[in-house]
Design a protein around this motif. Structure first.
Motif, PDB file in Angstrom:
ATOM      1  N   ILE A 186       0.838  -1.202   0.000  1.00  0.00           N
ATOM      2  CA  ILE A 186       0.000   0.000   0.000  1.00  0.00           C
ATOM      3  C   ILE A 186       0.872   1.252   0.000  1.00  0.00           C
ATOM      4  O   ILE A 186       0.543   2.257  -0.633  1.00  0.00           O
ATOM      5  N   GLY A 187       1.990   1.208   0.721  1.00  0.00           N
ATOM      6  CA  GLY A 187       2.890   2.358   0.751  1.00  0.00           C
ATOM      7  C   GLY A 187       3.474   2.664  -0.620  1.00  0.00           C
ATOM      8  O   GLY A 187       3.600   3.834  -1.005  1.00  0.00           O
ATOM      9  N   THR A 188       3.830   1.640  -1.376  1.00  0.00           N
ATOM     10  CA  THR A 188       4.337   1.857  -2.728  1.00  0.00           C
ATOM     11  C   THR A 188       3.265   2.478  -3.617  1.00  0.00           C
ATOM     12  O   THR A 188       3.554   3.348  -4.454  1.00  0.00           O
ATOM     13  N   MET A 189       2.032   2.050  -3.419  1.00  0.00           N
ATOM     14  CA  MET A 189       0.931   2.658  -4.170  1.00  0.00           C
ATOM     15  C   MET A 189       0.743   4.124  -3.786  1.00  0.00           C
ATOM     16  O   MET A 189       0.401   4.959  -4.630  1.00  0.00           O
ATOM     17  N   LYS A 190       0.967   4.439  -2.515  1.00  0.00           N
ATOM     18  CA  LYS A 190       0.894   5.844  -2.104  1.00  0.00           C
ATOM     19  C   LYS A 190       1.996   6.671  -2.774  1.00  0.00           C
ATOM     20  O   LYS A 190       1.755   7.782  -3.241  1.00  0.00           O
ATOM     21  N   VAL A 191       3.211   6.124  -2.808  1.00  0.00           N
ATOM     22  CA  VAL A 191       4.326   6.844  -3.424  1.00  0.00           C
ATOM     23  C   VAL A 191       4.052   7.082  -4.910  1.00  0.00           C
ATOM     24  O   VAL A 191       4.337   8.160  -5.452  1.00  0.00           O
ATOM     25  N   ASN A 192       3.473   6.084  -5.581  1.00  0.00           N
ATOM     26  CA  ASN A 192       3.162   6.213  -7.013  1.00  0.00           C
ATOM     27  C   ASN A 192       1.852   6.945  -7.271  1.00  0.00           C
ATOM     28  O   ASN A 192       1.412   7.006  -8.430  1.00  0.00           O
ATOM     29  N   GLN A 193       1.215   7.446  -6.206  1.00  0.00           N
ATOM     30  CA  GLN A 193      -0.022   8.231  -6.290  1.00  0.00           C
ATOM     31  C   GLN A 193      -1.197   7.422  -6.831  1.00  0.00           C
ATOM     32  O   GLN A 193      -2.165   7.983  -7.343  1.00  0.00           O
ATOM     33  N   GLU A 194      -1.120   6.094  -6.710  1.00  0.00           N
ATOM     34  CA  GLU A 194      -2.240   5.262  -7.144  1.00  0.00           C
ATOM     35  C   GLU A 194      -3.421   5.385  -6.192  1.00  0.00           C
ATOM     36  O   GLU A 194      -4.583   5.327  -6.626  1.00  0.00           O
ATOM     37  N   VAL A 195      -3.142   5.545  -4.905  1.00  0.00           N
ATOM     38  CA  VAL A 195      -4.220   5.721  -3.936  1.00  0.00           C
ATOM     39  C   VAL A 195      -4.954   7.031  -4.189  1.00  0.00           C
ATOM     40  O   VAL A 195      -6.195   7.093  -4.131  1.00  0.00           O
ATOM     41  N   ASP A 196      -4.204   8.098  -4.496  1.00  0.00           N
ATOM     42  CA  ASP A 196      -4.842   9.375  -4.827  1.00  0.00           C
ATOM     43  C   ASP A 196      -5.684   9.250  -6.095  1.00  0.00           C
ATOM     44  O   ASP A 196      -6.760   9.858  -6.188  1.00  0.00           O
ATOM     45  N   ALA A 197      -5.213   8.465  -7.048  1.00  0.00           N
ATOM     46  CA  ALA A 197      -5.979   8.263  -8.276  1.00  0.00           C
ATOM     47  C   ALA A 197      -7.294   7.539  -7.986  1.00  0.00           C
ATOM     48  O   ALA A 197      -8.332   7.847  -8.590  1.00  0.00           O
ATOM     49  N   MET A 198      -7.254   6.586  -7.056  1.00  0.00           N
ATOM     50  CA  MET A 198      -8.489   5.893  -6.672  1.00  0.00           C
ATOM     51  C   MET A 198      -9.512   6.867  -6.093  1.00  0.00           C
ATOM     52  O   MET A 198     -10.698   6.846  -6.457  1.00  0.00           O
TER      53      MET A 198
END
Length: 389
Positions: free
Chosen positions: A248-260
């Motif tokens: 989940i942290g890697t997804m945060k760094v890649n801004q995937e969570v923000d995209a969701m």
């Protein structure tokens, strides 16, 4: 951000700079357009202030922006940096000619570039109390945030129960495979070795009293009630809990969570809920498997060291251990699983924008999960003892 165009197009102006000094004060009058396209030509002049003879003897310095026709963030930053540099050299600095939007811009630039206060070097008892207070406040803040995250998870679970189609079965099955089936080798090996160690050490101590047969009692009770679930939970916390945080942290760094969030998806429902449900389903099964492997390791050691055959081992284990010993250990498993997954996902969503934050939060997740598991295990031990179970 740009403010203050009055008559002419700002891009056609230059950044003007003039000096005026009197007995005890020095004025630097700015004019024209102080914007990104023009301030570079004046940066060297601004940087040299404080070293020339006309300002060296002055005590009051005024940076006058009254004639500035356009000002953006770059120009405001140059002015603010110059003011800070002069203050550091002992001058009294005033920025004049700013009002309205320009005043807000200068204030925003000043706050954004305010230097961090160095850590206090307070020592002795006062420093100890100060650090203890800061740690207590930080701990309370983390507990509050974790409790809020727990509420979000409960809400997401309630929505999934009301509308089962919201639960992503593919993600759930994938997490069961990752946290369950692929953990069988390491859990089985370590549980087997724990059984060997407990049986070997117990036999060595009980041999002083001629009671080696009670090694089976010691092994059965300790493994089924405590060791099996505790070792399994610690392994899962280090393996799966850290994986949750890193993923989940890697997804945060890649801004995937923000995209969701941007497209209207709930990260808790998509990322957190499948992981929590998978671990809650898997950890009880892993606990049963670990109990079996630990008892098998103890049985092998008993046969080798104590010459107790397998049938006698099973008979002694049946007499020594009640069914409640098994259920006590199994009852803890879903609770521990929920805590491990909750902490792992919580720390993953707290990752910042850099890779270093991923490692830092992953370490925090493992430490916090293991700490909470041991604390809860101690609570359960006292609770079941009071109940007489």
């Amino acid at each position: 951000m740009r403010s203050g165009a009055r008559s002419r197009t700002p891009e056609l102006l230059e950044a003007g700079l003039s000096r005026r000094s009197e007995a005890n004060w020095f004025a630097l009058e700015l004019s024209g357009a102080w914007i990104t396209e023009t301030v570079a030509a004046r940066e060297k002049d601004m940087a040299s202030l404080g070293t020339s003879n006309d300002i060296r003897t002055s005590q009051q310095v005024v940076l006058d922006l009254s004639d500035v026709e356009a000002l953006d963030t770059a120009g405001a930053w140059i002015v603010q940096r110059t003011a800070n540099r002069l203050r550091d050299r002992g001058f009294q600095v005033e920025i004049a000619g700013v009002e309205g939007a320009r005043e807000d811009l200068m204030k925003a630039v000043s706050e954004a570039h305010e230097p961090e206060r160095p850590a206090g070097a307070t020592g002795g008892a006062v420093g100890l109390v100060e650090r203890l207070g800061e740690s207590t406040v930080a701990l309370g803040r983390d507990a509050r945030d974790l409790l809020s995250f727990l509420g979000l998870c409960i809400i997401a679970t309630g929505r999934a129960l009301i509308h089962p189609k919201r639960l992503r079965i593919v993600s759930l099955v994938n997490q069961i495979d990752q946290t369950g089936f692929r953990a069988l080798p390491i859990v089985g090996l370590l549980a087997f070795l724990i059984g060997v160690v407990v049986s070997y050490q117990g036999a060595g101590q009980l041999a002083r009293f001629g009671a080696q047969i009670f090694t089976v009692n010691l092994l059965g009770v300790s493994v089924l009630r405590e060791m099996g679930i505790l070792i399994t939970a610690i392994i899962v916390a280090g393996r799966s809990g850290s994986a949750f945080t890193a993923q989940i942290g890697t997804m945060k760094v890649n801004q995937e969570v923000d995209a969701m969030r941007t497209i209207g998806l709930d990260p808790v429902e998509i990322l957190v809920l499948p992981r929590i449900l998978a671990l809650v389903l898997v950890l009880p099964l892993l606990t049963v498997y670990a109990d079996f492997m630990a008892l098998l390791g103890g049985a092998v050691m008993a046969m080798v060291q104590l010459d107790i055959d397998f049938s006698r081992f099973i008979s002694q284990l049946h007499d020594a251990v009640s069914v409640w010993s098994f259920w006590v250990g199994l009852f803890k498993a879903p609770v521990f699983a929920f805590i491990i997954a909750l902490v792992g996902c919580f720390e993953g969503l707290r990752v910042g924008g850099d890779a270093e934050s991923v490692g830092r939060q992953t370490t925090r997740a493992v430490v916090e999960a293991i700490f909470l598991v041991i604390v809860l295990d101690a609570f359960f031990s006292i609770f079941f003892t009071l109940l007489g179970v």
